[in-house]
Design a protein around this motif. Sequence first.
Motif, PDB file in Angstrom:
ATOM      1  N   GLU A 134      59.925  42.648  30.680  1.00  0.00           N
ATOM      2  CA  GLU A 134      60.326  43.629  29.671  1.00  0.00           C
ATOM      3  C   GLU A 134      59.127  44.125  28.870  1.00  0.00           C
ATOM      4  O   GLU A 134      59.088  45.292  28.451  1.00  0.00           O
ATOM      5  N   ASP A 135      58.132  43.279  28.662  1.00  0.00           N
ATOM      6  CA  ASP A 135      56.911  43.702  27.983  1.00  0.00           C
ATOM      7  C   ASP A 135      56.184  44.763  28.801  1.00  0.00           C
ATOM      8  O   ASP A 135      55.700  45.767  28.265  1.00  0.00           O
ATOM      9  N   ALA A 136      56.113  44.548  30.122  1.00  0.00           N
ATOM     10  CA  ALA A 136      55.470  45.532  30.997  1.00  0.00           C
ATOM     11  C   ALA A 136      56.222  46.863  30.959  1.00  0.00           C
ATOM     12  O   ALA A 136      55.609  47.934  30.949  1.00  0.00           O
ATOM     13  N   TYR A 144      52.587  37.960  38.992  1.00  0.00           N
ATOM     14  CA  TYR A 144      51.695  39.069  39.316  1.00  0.00           C
ATOM     15  C   TYR A 144      51.915  40.162  38.273  1.00  0.00           C
ATOM     16  O   TYR A 144      53.058  40.538  37.999  1.00  0.00           O
ATOM     17  N   TYR A 145      50.828  40.678  37.717  1.00  0.00           N
ATOM     18  CA  TYR A 145      50.940  41.672  36.653  1.00  0.00           C
ATOM     19  C   TYR A 145      49.775  42.643  36.804  1.00  0.00           C
ATOM     20  O   TYR A 145      48.616  42.226  36.879  1.00  0.00           O
ATOM     21  N   LYS A 146      50.078  43.938  36.828  1.00  0.00           N
ATOM     22  CA  LYS A 146      49.037  44.950  36.986  1.00  0.00           C
ATOM     23  C   LYS A 146      48.871  45.706  35.687  1.00  0.00           C
ATOM     24  O   LYS A 146      49.807  46.352  35.201  1.00  0.00           O
ATOM     25  N   ARG A 147      47.693  45.642  35.110  1.00  0.00           N
ATOM     26  CA  ARG A 147      47.405  46.343  33.867  1.00  0.00           C
ATOM     27  C   ARG A 147      47.221  47.831  34.119  1.00  0.00           C
ATOM     28  O   ARG A 147      46.825  48.263  35.190  1.00  0.00           O
ATOM     29  N   GLY A 148      47.512  48.614  33.083  1.00  0.00           N
ATOM     30  CA  GLY A 148      47.384  50.054  33.186  1.00  0.00           C
ATOM     31  C   GLY A 148      48.692  50.693  33.609  1.00  0.00           C
ATOM     32  O   GLY A 148      49.658  50.008  33.936  1.00  0.00           O
ATOM     33  N   PRO A 149      48.765  52.037  33.592  1.00  0.00           N
ATOM     34  CA  PRO A 149      50.003  52.738  33.957  1.00  0.00           C
ATOM     35  C   PRO A 149      50.490  52.352  35.346  1.00  0.00           C
ATOM     36  O   PRO A 149      49.698  52.084  36.251  1.00  0.00           O
ATOM     37  N   ALA A 150      51.809  52.312  35.513  1.00  0.00           N
ATOM     38  CA  ALA A 150      52.393  51.888  36.784  1.00  0.00           C
ATOM     39  C   ALA A 150      51.983  52.784  37.939  1.00  0.00           C
ATOM     40  O   ALA A 150      51.945  52.353  39.090  1.00  0.00           O
ATOM     41  N   ASP A 151      51.643  54.064  37.657  1.00  0.00           N
ATOM     42  CA  ASP A 151      51.271  54.992  38.735  1.00  0.00           C
ATOM     43  C   ASP A 151      49.764  55.059  38.945  1.00  0.00           C
ATOM     44  O   ASP A 151      49.268  55.896  39.691  1.00  0.00           O
ATOM     45  N   ASP A 157      46.515  53.453  40.503  1.00  0.00           N
ATOM     46  CA  ASP A 157      46.114  52.482  41.534  1.00  0.00           C
ATOM     47  C   ASP A 157      44.859  51.703  41.148  1.00  0.00           C
ATOM     48  O   ASP A 157      44.446  50.799  41.878  1.00  0.00           O
ATOM     49  N   ASN A 158      44.229  52.052  40.023  1.00  0.00           N
ATOM     50  CA  ASN A 158      42.967  51.414  39.646  1.00  0.00           C
ATOM     51  C   ASN A 158      43.137  50.319  38.592  1.00  0.00           C
ATOM     52  O   ASN A 158      42.149  49.775  38.115  1.00  0.00           O
ATOM     53  N   GLY A 159      44.370  49.988  38.256  1.00  0.00           N
ATOM     54  CA  GLY A 159      44.595  48.958  37.255  1.00  0.00           C
ATOM     55  C   GLY A 159      44.202  47.581  37.757  1.00  0.00           C
ATOM     56  O   GLY A 159      44.188  47.313  38.963  1.00  0.00           O
ATOM     57  N   ALA A 160      43.867  46.703  36.829  1.00  0.00           N
ATOM     58  CA  ALA A 160      43.463  45.343  37.180  1.00  0.00           C
ATOM     59  C   ALA A 160      44.696  44.499  37.493  1.00  0.00           C
ATOM     60  O   ALA A 160      45.650  44.470  36.716  1.00  0.00           O
ATOM     61  N   LEU A 161      44.682  43.842  38.647  1.00  0.00           N
ATOM     62  CA  LEU A 161      45.779  42.965  39.033  1.00  0.00           C
ATOM     63  C   LEU A 161      45.497  41.561  38.510  1.00  0.00           C
ATOM     64  O   LEU A 161      44.471  40.964  38.838  1.00  0.00           O
ATOM     65  N   LEU A 162      46.401  41.044  37.704  1.00  0.00           N
ATOM     66  CA  LEU A 162      46.275  39.709  37.138  1.00  0.00           C
ATOM     67  C   LEU A 162      47.256  38.771  37.818  1.00  0.00           C
ATOM     68  O   LEU A 162      48.379  39.160  38.136  1.00  0.00           O
ATOM     69  N   TRP A 182      46.840  37.437  26.558  1.00  0.00           N
ATOM     70  CA  TRP A 182      46.681  36.814  27.867  1.00  0.00           C
ATOM     71  C   TRP A 182      46.105  37.778  28.885  1.00  0.00           C
ATOM     72  O   TRP A 182      45.452  37.366  29.847  1.00  0.00           O
ATOM     73  N   THR A 183      46.252  39.076  28.700  1.00  0.00           N
ATOM     74  CA  THR A 183      45.788  40.066  29.681  1.00  0.00           C
ATOM     75  C   THR A 183      44.307  40.367  29.579  1.00  0.00           C
ATOM     76  O   THR A 183      43.763  40.994  30.479  1.00  0.00           O
TER      77      THR A 183
END
Length: 302
Positions: A118-120, A153-160, A162-167, A294-295
């Motif tokens: 829900e935070d994402a 698995y959590y990807k930072r940055g906008p959902a669309d 592709d350059n977001g950091a995968l945590l 945490w991110t």
Amino acid sequence: MIGVDVGSGDQLALAVLTQYRMATTEQMHRVIAPSVRIEQTRRRLARLRAEELVDRITLPQAGRTRAWFPTPYGVQLASVWPEMGGHRPSRTVSDPTAVRLKAGHALTVTETALAFLEDARRHGEQCQPLDRLTEVYHPTGSGEAVIPDALLYYKRGPADDDNGALLRAFVEVDRATMGPERLAAKLSAYERLHRYVPTIPGRRRPSIGQKPELEDWRRHYPLFPRLLFVLDGTGPAGVENRVTALCAAARQLAPSRFLQDVPIIAASLADLLHHDPSAPVWRPVREPDQRVRWTVSGHRQT
């Protein structure tokens, strides 16, 4: 599956329940269909139950709350779907009595996952309902293993984007059912996983000049997942005792590449639900007086 539409939300509902292992009706609704009326989720779960893909128990002393879990048939069916990413879920507990005994911990783990999901959604970042695996088994040698409550698995940055950091994060949920020392002992287990190199029968140790064998976790992850301890079932004093125990365990491990390479942080579930997981409510075990997000507590590159 005569009455189940695999092209609709039925398939997602079964996949989610297979991944999460247990959820209340309200939790399932928040995961799969928060924008519609909860009656739709109730009808969907009832349909899956009629097909013997899921079952339920009624929790005592909880307002007759229903907790849902997949049947072995449901797990078998869902495990072959592409949405599951080739991950085979752990063995399902299908006996109602056994389910009831595990309900407290399992539902707390689900609530923790929902907090991140829900935070994402609120921040427009990418953490989908199935971006979480439950009870991933990692051997550490001598017949021992680390089994996190969840792998996130959590990807930072906008959902669309592709350059977001995968945590990636190992999540350990503690409900104060064990002493602080037993909780702290998990830190040593993760340190063993971080340095564990499996022994392959018949293979000689590398000689001078040869590359050493890689740690076992590198077969799965480019970086060791960060380690998140989520503390529940106790008040502020109990949370403080548990953080203190984790910090003492970290001091006993020092010096250690594990402590240098891997962010290890702790927070209470109450703080996650009140402030959001992305807020600076996490306490690093090496510097417990700090509060971090945490991110952004990054790995040391090696």
